[in-house]
Every structure is written in structure tokens, then in C-alpha cells.
Motif scaffolding. Structure first.
Motif, mmCIF file in Angstrom:
data_model
loop_
_atom_site.group_PDB
_atom_site.id
_atom_site.type_symbol
_atom_site.label_atom_id
_atom_site.label_comp_id
_atom_site.label_asym_id
_atom_site.label_seq_id
_atom_site.Cartn_x
_atom_site.Cartn_y
_atom_site.Cartn_z
ATOM 1 N N UNK A 163 0.842 -1.205 0.000
ATOM 2 C CA UNK A 163 0.000 0.000 0.000
ATOM 3 C C UNK A 163 0.872 1.248 0.000
ATOM 4 N N UNK A 164 1.938 1.240 0.767
ATOM 5 C CA UNK A 164 2.849 2.390 0.789
ATOM 6 C C UNK A 164 3.521 2.622 -0.542
ATOM 7 N N UNK A 165 3.898 1.547 -1.203
ATOM 8 C CA UNK A 165 4.532 1.664 -2.517
ATOM 9 C C UNK A 165 3.561 2.213 -3.556
ATOM 10 N N UNK A 166 2.327 1.728 -3.534
ATOM 11 C CA UNK A 166 1.311 2.227 -4.472
ATOM 12 C C UNK A 166 1.023 3.697 -4.218
ATOM 13 N N UNK A 167 0.919 4.084 -2.951
ATOM 14 C CA UNK A 167 0.662 5.491 -2.620
ATOM 15 C C UNK A 167 1.826 6.376 -3.077
ATOM 16 N N UNK A 168 3.043 5.920 -2.878
ATOM 17 C CA UNK A 168 4.207 6.703 -3.309
ATOM 18 C C UNK A 168 4.245 6.844 -4.829
ATOM 19 N N UNK A 169 3.913 5.771 -5.541
ATOM 20 C CA UNK A 169 3.899 5.828 -7.010
ATOM 21 C C UNK A 169 2.804 6.770 -7.496
ATOM 22 N N UNK A 170 1.637 6.737 -6.864
ATOM 23 C CA UNK A 170 0.551 7.639 -7.255
ATOM 24 C C UNK A 170 0.939 9.096 -6.995
ATOM 25 N N UNK A 171 1.570 9.359 -5.853
ATOM 26 C CA UNK A 171 2.008 10.717 -5.533
ATOM 27 C C UNK A 171 3.046 11.189 -6.544
ATOM 28 N N UNK A 172 3.964 10.308 -6.919
ATOM 29 C CA UNK A 172 4.981 10.668 -7.914
ATOM 30 C C UNK A 172 4.351 10.979 -9.263
ATOM 31 N N UNK A 173 3.330 10.213 -9.647
ATOM 32 C CA UNK A 173 2.652 10.460 -10.923
ATOM 33 C C UNK A 173 1.950 11.810 -10.922
ATOM 34 N N UNK A 174 1.269 12.133 -9.833
ATOM 35 C CA UNK A 174 0.590 13.430 -9.729
ATOM 36 C C UNK A 174 1.604 14.565 -9.748
ATOM 37 N N UNK A 175 2.687 14.411 -9.015
ATOM 38 C CA UNK A 175 3.728 15.438 -8.982
ATOM 39 C C UNK A 175 4.354 15.621 -10.364
ATOM 40 N N UNK A 176 4.576 14.532 -11.087
ATOM 41 C CA UNK A 176 5.126 14.614 -12.435
ATOM 42 C C UNK A 176 4.189 15.381 -13.368
ATOM 43 N N UNK A 177 2.892 15.091 -13.280
ATOM 44 C CA UNK A 177 1.910 15.788 -14.120
ATOM 45 C C UNK A 177 1.897 17.290 -13.815
ATOM 46 N N UNK A 178 2.006 17.643 -12.543
ATOM 47 C CA UNK A 178 1.990 19.063 -12.150
ATOM 48 C C UNK A 178 3.237 19.765 -12.670
ATOM 49 N N UNK A 179 4.393 19.139 -12.475
ATOM 50 C CA UNK A 179 5.654 19.777 -12.859
ATOM 51 C C UNK A 179 5.783 19.897 -14.378
ATOM 52 N N UNK A 180 5.232 18.945 -15.122
ATOM 53 C CA UNK A 180 5.351 19.002 -16.579
ATOM 54 C C UNK A 180 4.203 19.771 -17.235
ATOM 55 N N UNK A 181 3.306 20.342 -16.454
ATOM 56 C CA UNK A 181 2.230 21.142 -17.042
ATOM 57 C C UNK A 181 2.810 22.440 -17.603
ATOM 58 N N UNK A 182 2.076 23.057 -18.492
ATOM 59 C CA UNK A 182 2.569 24.251 -19.166
ATOM 60 C C UNK A 182 2.861 25.408 -18.234
ATOM 61 N N UNK A 183 1.965 25.661 -17.291
ATOM 62 C CA UNK A 183 2.135 26.808 -16.389
ATOM 63 C C UNK A 183 3.362 26.643 -15.499
ATOM 64 N N UNK A 184 3.513 25.478 -14.910
ATOM 65 C CA UNK A 184 4.653 25.245 -14.012
ATOM 66 C C UNK A 184 5.949 25.204 -14.807
ATOM 67 N N UNK A 185 5.916 24.584 -15.970
ATOM 68 C CA UNK A 185 7.114 24.510 -16.804
ATOM 69 C C UNK A 185 7.566 25.917 -17.216
ATOM 70 N N UNK A 186 6.612 26.749 -17.603
ATOM 71 C CA UNK A 186 6.950 28.135 -17.960
ATOM 72 C C UNK A 186 7.512 28.908 -16.787
ATOM 73 N N UNK A 187 6.930 28.723 -15.625
ATOM 74 C CA UNK A 187 7.419 29.418 -14.438
ATOM 75 C C UNK A 187 8.836 28.974 -14.080
#
Length: 68
Positions: A31-55
Motif C-alpha cells: 500500500x505504501x509503494x502504491x501510494x508513493x507511485x501515485x504521488x509521484x505520478x501526480x507530482x510529475x503531471x503538475x511539474x510538466x504542465x505548461x504553467x509550471x514549466x513556464x514558471x
């Protein structure tokens, strides 16, 4: 009687060791591994979004163009 008391003490100590809960079980690791992977996926999506990438590019560009 002394042997009986020693055996009783040994038995109690063994039960206390068996009852200790140290660390996580396999299911908790899963469960901890799945939660960490899900958090990493969400963080990756946020960081690679256009607004954050531009900033980030803007901040890095300003830092590199700063006069010394």
C-alpha cells in the motif's frame, strides 16, 4: 519451584517478543509503494504542465541572466 518460576518467566518473555509489532508487514509495504507511485505520478503531471514549466523556465532564465 525455582525451575517452574524460571520457565514461567521464560514463557512470558517469549510471548512479549512474539507480540511486538516492529516494522511494516508485506501488505503495508504494498500500500505504501502504491501510494508513493501515485504521488509521484501526480507530482510529475503538475511539474510538466505548461504553467509550471513556464514558471520554472522563467526562474532559471532570470537566475542565469542575473548580473554579478
Amino acid at each position: 519451584m525455582a525451575v517452574k518460576e524460571r520457565l514461567r518467566g521464560w514463557w512470558r518473555a517469549g510471548r512479549e517478543v512474539a507480540r511486538r509489532d516492529e516494522g511494516m508487514t508485506t501488505s503495508e509495504y504494498a500500500v505504501g509503494t502504491i501510494a508513493a507511485a501515485a504521488f509521484a505520478a501526480v507530482l510529475y503531471k503538475i511539474v510538466t504542465s505548461g504553467a509550471v514549466s513556464g514558471a520554472l523556465e522563467s526562474v532559471i532564465g532570470k537566475a542565469l541572466d542575473a548580473p554579478f
